[in-house]
Design a protein around this motif. Sequence first.
Motif, PDB file in Angstrom:
ATOM      1  N   UNK A 116      -3.758  34.187  28.947  1.00 53.94           N
ATOM      2  CA  UNK A 116      -3.877  35.501  29.554  1.00 53.94           C
ATOM      3  C   UNK A 116      -5.152  36.206  29.107  1.00 53.94           C
ATOM      4  N   UNK A 117      -5.493  36.069  27.820  1.00 54.92           N
ATOM      5  CA  UNK A 117      -6.760  36.629  27.329  1.00 54.92           C
ATOM      6  C   UNK A 117      -7.917  36.056  28.142  1.00 54.92           C
ATOM      7  N   UNK A 118      -7.900  34.758  28.329  1.00 52.80           N
ATOM      8  CA  UNK A 118      -8.972  34.093  29.077  1.00 52.80           C
ATOM      9  C   UNK A 118      -8.975  34.524  30.538  1.00 52.80           C
ATOM     10  N   UNK A 119      -7.809  34.580  31.136  1.00 59.41           N
ATOM     11  CA  UNK A 119      -7.696  35.008  32.533  1.00 59.41           C
ATOM     12  C   UNK A 119      -8.259  36.416  32.720  1.00 59.41           C
ATOM     13  N   UNK A 120      -7.905  37.318  31.820  1.00 65.08           N
ATOM     14  CA  UNK A 120      -8.386  38.696  31.905  1.00 65.08           C
ATOM     15  C   UNK A 120      -9.904  38.743  31.750  1.00 65.08           C
ATOM     16  N   UNK A 121     -10.433  37.977  30.804  1.00 67.62           N
ATOM     17  CA  UNK A 121     -11.885  37.971  30.582  1.00 67.62           C
ATOM     18  C   UNK A 121     -12.639  37.360  31.755  1.00 67.62           C
ATOM     19  N   UNK A 122     -12.007  36.449  32.480  1.00 70.10           N
ATOM     20  CA  UNK A 122     -12.694  35.784  33.590  1.00 70.10           C
ATOM     21  C   UNK A 122     -12.663  36.588  34.886  1.00 70.10           C
TER      22      UNK A 122
END
Length: 268
Positions: A116-122
């Motif tokens: 989720x952290x990665x998804x949000x950052x992308x």
Amino acid sequence: MPRQIRRKSYSSIYHCMLRGINQQDIFYEEKDYLKFQDIIRKTKKNYLYQLYSYVLMPNHIHLEIKDENQKVSQIIHCIGTSYANYFNKKYKRKGHLFESRFLSKNVENIPYMLNLVRYIHQNPLKAGINEMENYRWSSFFEYFKSEDISKEDKIVDTQEVLEIFLPKKEETKKAFLEFNKKNWKFYESSELLEYEMKNRLTDEEVIYFIKEEIGIYNIQDIQKYNNDYRNELIRKIIKIKGVTQVQVARILGLTVRVIQNSLYQKNR
């Protein structure tokens, strides 16, 4: 149907999303983004929650929150109301800024939390707005450019996330950067909030359906029809994929209770 009660997360971590009504922009200039960040700082002091990641996009917001006090609804309501009041006053507008009730999903394990952290950052990259590292309005900026941010201005709790990777600071940031830049298909999952949001119709699309498919050209006339015929129309509208009860109530000028009662009477 009555409003569904939010199920508490066993991990106390939630993915929350707010989107501008009818998908309209909610940030017009730099001061708007800065104001929203300031509101987050204030609510963190008041509610004592942690923020693992976030992104402020032109027409929507993602927040990954850990709230051990289980007051996530109050937190998001406070954030949304505070910003809407600021925005409406500044731009001399009235009415709702965000779409009905905010969406949230529970984050119950570490892989989901990190994805989720990665998804949000992308998000900015996926939207074609900017590279992650060059987008100022997300937690990615704070993870990797913390030296440019004063202690008072920081809003993200990075330590718990970074400690999952490697114990040495420099190696940790390198591993975290590589993780965030990996190609992945997580954002295509129907379990993600943005998938749900994309499949919602705007008010204009619902009104068009009512006029063209149901044949009611003066929407407000529905209030004047006898209860049986009105409820029949409401049930037809509710069947449209991507429509919410709150949205139908707003469009028709009725209360949510009236919409719910029309559905209940059909199921008796």
